[in-house]
Design an enzyme around this catalytic site. Sequence first.
Site, PDB file in Angstrom:
ATOM      1  N   ARG A 174       0.841  -1.189   0.000  1.00  0.00           N
ATOM      2  CA  ARG A 174       0.000   0.000   0.000  1.00  0.00           C
ATOM      3  C   ARG A 174       0.880   1.243   0.000  1.00  0.00           C
ATOM      4  O   ARG A 174       2.061   1.194   0.355  1.00  0.00           O
ATOM      5  CB  ARG A 174      -0.908   0.021   1.230  1.00  0.00           C
ATOM      6  CG  ARG A 174      -2.007  -1.020   1.200  1.00  0.00           C
ATOM      7  CD  ARG A 174      -2.808  -1.002   2.500  1.00  0.00           C
ATOM      8  NE  ARG A 174      -3.560   0.226   2.677  1.00  0.00           N
ATOM      9  CZ  ARG A 174      -4.263   0.517   3.766  1.00  0.00           C
ATOM     10  NH1 ARG A 174      -4.294  -0.349   4.783  1.00  0.00           N
ATOM     11  NH2 ARG A 174      -4.938   1.648   3.865  1.00  0.00           N
ATOM     12  N   HIS A 175       0.307   2.336  -0.400  1.00  0.00           N
ATOM     13  CA  HIS A 175       1.000   3.616  -0.299  1.00  0.00           C
ATOM     14  C   HIS A 175       1.312   3.924   1.161  1.00  0.00           C
ATOM     15  O   HIS A 175       0.721   3.337   2.082  1.00  0.00           O
ATOM     16  CB  HIS A 175       0.124   4.722  -0.887  1.00  0.00           C
ATOM     17  CG  HIS A 175      -1.246   4.781  -0.256  1.00  0.00           C
ATOM     18  ND1 HIS A 175      -1.494   5.365   0.965  1.00  0.00           N
ATOM     19  CD2 HIS A 175      -2.435   4.282  -0.667  1.00  0.00           C
ATOM     20  CE1 HIS A 175      -2.765   5.245   1.279  1.00  0.00           C
ATOM     21  NE2 HIS A 175      -3.373   4.581   0.298  1.00  0.00           N
ATOM     22  N   ARG A 206      -0.982   9.733  -3.799  1.00  0.00           N
ATOM     23  CA  ARG A 206      -0.374   9.099  -2.636  1.00  0.00           C
ATOM     24  C   ARG A 206       0.461   7.872  -3.020  1.00  0.00           C
ATOM     25  O   ARG A 206       1.419   7.533  -2.328  1.00  0.00           O
ATOM     26  CB  ARG A 206      -1.425   8.742  -1.586  1.00  0.00           C
ATOM     27  CG  ARG A 206      -2.600   7.888  -2.034  1.00  0.00           C
ATOM     28  CD  ARG A 206      -3.634   7.843  -0.916  1.00  0.00           C
ATOM     29  NE  ARG A 206      -4.795   7.023  -1.189  1.00  0.00           N
ATOM     30  CZ  ARG A 206      -5.894   7.443  -1.807  1.00  0.00           C
ATOM     31  NH1 ARG A 206      -5.932   8.683  -2.258  1.00  0.00           N
ATOM     32  NH2 ARG A 206      -6.931   6.647  -1.972  1.00  0.00           N
ATOM     33  N   GLU A 222      -7.838   3.294  -6.236  1.00  0.00           N
ATOM     34  CA  GLU A 222      -8.637   2.737  -5.152  1.00  0.00           C
ATOM     35  C   GLU A 222     -10.094   2.582  -5.572  1.00  0.00           C
ATOM     36  O   GLU A 222     -10.571   3.251  -6.499  1.00  0.00           O
ATOM     37  CB  GLU A 222      -8.528   3.646  -3.910  1.00  0.00           C
ATOM     38  CG  GLU A 222      -9.327   3.205  -2.689  1.00  0.00           C
ATOM     39  CD  GLU A 222      -8.934   1.833  -2.150  1.00  0.00           C
ATOM     40  OE1 GLU A 222      -9.092   0.837  -2.904  1.00  0.00           O
ATOM     41  OE2 GLU A 222      -8.507   1.748  -0.993  1.00  0.00           O
ATOM     42  N   ASN A 277      -5.872   8.919   5.641  1.00  0.00           N
ATOM     43  CA  ASN A 277      -5.745   7.768   6.539  1.00  0.00           C
ATOM     44  C   ASN A 277      -5.743   8.224   7.985  1.00  0.00           C
ATOM     45  O   ASN A 277      -6.379   7.613   8.851  1.00  0.00           O
ATOM     46  CB  ASN A 277      -4.463   6.993   6.259  1.00  0.00           C
ATOM     47  CG  ASN A 277      -4.505   6.211   4.972  1.00  0.00           C
ATOM     48  OD1 ASN A 277      -3.506   6.078   4.282  1.00  0.00           O
ATOM     49  ND2 ASN A 277      -5.671   5.680   4.607  1.00  0.00           N
ATOM     50  N   HIS A 294      -3.592   0.455  -3.446  1.00  0.00           N
ATOM     51  CA  HIS A 294      -4.511   0.780  -2.356  1.00  0.00           C
ATOM     52  C   HIS A 294      -5.110  -0.484  -1.759  1.00  0.00           C
ATOM     53  O   HIS A 294      -5.011  -1.562  -2.336  1.00  0.00           O
ATOM     54  CB  HIS A 294      -5.616   1.695  -2.877  1.00  0.00           C
ATOM     55  CG  HIS A 294      -5.110   2.880  -3.635  1.00  0.00           C
ATOM     56  ND1 HIS A 294      -4.864   4.107  -3.059  1.00  0.00           N
ATOM     57  CD2 HIS A 294      -4.757   3.008  -4.953  1.00  0.00           C
ATOM     58  CE1 HIS A 294      -4.414   4.943  -3.977  1.00  0.00           C
ATOM     59  NE2 HIS A 294      -4.334   4.305  -5.126  1.00  0.00           N
TER      60      HIS A 294
END
Length: 744
Positions: free
Chosen positions: A557-558, A609, A630, A564, A696
């Site tokens: 994931r980023h 991101r 995403e 977040n 994502h």
Amino acid sequence: MGSGASKNPDSSSHESGEEKEDHGGGGQLYVSLKMENYNIRDDLVPHVYGSVPLIGSWDSSKALPMERESTAMWELSFVVSPNHETLDFKFLLKPKDNNVPCIVEEGTNRQFMGGTLQGVARLAVFKFSQDEILEYRVFIKANRVSPFDLAASWRAYQENLEPSTVRGIPDVSINSVPEGVENGSSTSLDLDLEQYLVPAPQTAAVYAANLAETPKFIKRGGVFSKAEGSSNDTSVSVDRPSPIKEMEIVIPEPPKLFNPPGMVESKSLGTISQLQKQDSHRGMFVDRGVGSPRIVKSASANTLTTSTKPDSGAKNAMPAAAGAVAAAAVADLMLGPKEDMHLAIVLVGLPARGKTFTAAKLTRYLRWLGHDTKHFNVGKYRRLKHGANQSADFFRGDNPEGMEARNEVAALAMDDMTAWMQEGGQVGIFDATNSTSERRNMLMKMAEGKCKIIFLETICNDRQIIERNIRLKVQQSPDYAEESDFEAGYQDFKCRLDNYEKIYEPVNEGSYIKMIDMVSGHGGQIQVNNISGYLPGRIVFFLVNTHLTPRPILLTRHGESRDNVRARIGGDTPLSAKGEIYAKKLANFVEKRLKNERAASIWTSTLQRTIITANNIAGFPKVQWRALDEINAGVFDGMTYEEIKKNMPDEYESRKRDKLRYRYPRGESYLDVIQRLEPVIIELERQRAPVVVVSHQAVLRALYAYFADRPLHEIPHIEMPLHTIIEIQMGVTGVQEKRYKLMD
């Protein structure tokens, strides 16, 4: 400010001698000094000066300036060895580019030792005059720094980057030529990736045939009987989602199929459906979101009816799918002959040609797309009925008992497969040599009126690949599990192969796909005959792009984004400070892990991101995929789930009931994500070099489910933590997994 490898700083001054000996290879202390004062003096900047190992000089002109962290806070960070010498230092105030005026703090020198500040905590007091005194609060924190932090700081120094974008570690704290190291190379920067390994789901190499279906009619003692089923079915398919049995299609009367005034848009599903105002007014639903009516064939062929019952128990179910897969299934169900609703892929080929590997891979792909698929391995049936210790003579073409026994288990496997299809199964992969026209004709006769057969023949002429496969077969096959002498097993299998070669007849009948020298991934050809339809076409396309070349695929994931931190879904915000640290760690990890893989590539979504997370990875081409974006949260984009629960409780509950099929209003469902990821999967299969995928949570859940062969209903619940790298190793022995947690 600590890393994933940080330890409690309070414990650093109480370490035993044994623990200190480990510090040489386990990292150093990351120290953060902070001063706070709300009475701003813009002309004066806090500085630090003192003894080694920080400054090594009490000359105020050589003092290190602190960096402004906020309006009232100043910070200086540095790295020292856990068993460093006592550091004497003081704070002073002076202009950043001038040494006058220079105001040194009142009181004795401060002492820092073993990760803690010695003595009684006190303010930093600066006396400008008898009437003007300035006081700063002092904070100090020490954490264990990981090798990744050191490596990131070192590269920041070499590339003239701002150190604060890494960890705020000043360049002066990094020795370019440490003691005892020649030519400026530092072994402390040689990252040990294994220390970041964390437990992963069990992915040990398993012989692919063992994962195939367990025979339906088998007793505990291993004797087949059609009168009694097994009460201990260990089939791997028990974890598969049951087919969607509530979908019904009945052909509507043409004049009543579409009625514009009666069309509405579903709030939950974002689809067009026709209102049913009267019993005679019936509508067609093609959406696969939560709440969609299930399509099942009715007893009447002239009217279209829909069922919203959660479990109608109908046969010939639609796949759990969306998009093209669902559209093709609807067309096949409405227009195709009965046998076309069920597809049997019958493998053909000599032993050690990759049949079982191909069967397992194709099974995984079709399941992931949403087609109810099972793998039936005739060798597994043979071992359960006749034992696993049959010699090469059992496979001779002039051995009537052996031929009869092998045809018997093939017929049992075919019976099981067609019976399963009649219960709702869609695609059966029939895995055996099927090396003669007589055997194949027997199977086609058994399939008449029940399923469509496509033969898949694997041909390999590369002796090196065949030799490798033979050795793997002897090492892994249950046929040789009790043979302690590898050479004896090797010679027996070679004899078995010779027996098959004497009677082998290439496929020339019916519909077939021939894969000729495709397994190496270099050249080869594929031949097709009498292949038509959506699903057979997808199968051919998939097989064209598969090969056995070993290579790793890294999924991550980023780094943590600002949304977040705020628990908001969707959006396109940049990384948080913690996420920026992970981006640096990831770059160093990739450089270390793929240092000898210059053909590797980096894939990201089009959202910033992921692009920022991959930005520091140098030396590899980067590709942006919109398909890796995403899941589209639609009108909920930017909201928290608490806000959704409060403002739209019905939508919140719909998603909670079925996360797989739930479609965000004007957005996507997980099934939609799977459909748009199919080109990504095909390209990952086609690649021969490593790939790093930075994407994502929902997208990576779907990708990971493909490689791990996880059921569709589990996808929305797969754990996909931040700041963790999942390494998928693809090769001839199957798929294996490692996980590296770089930070919390």
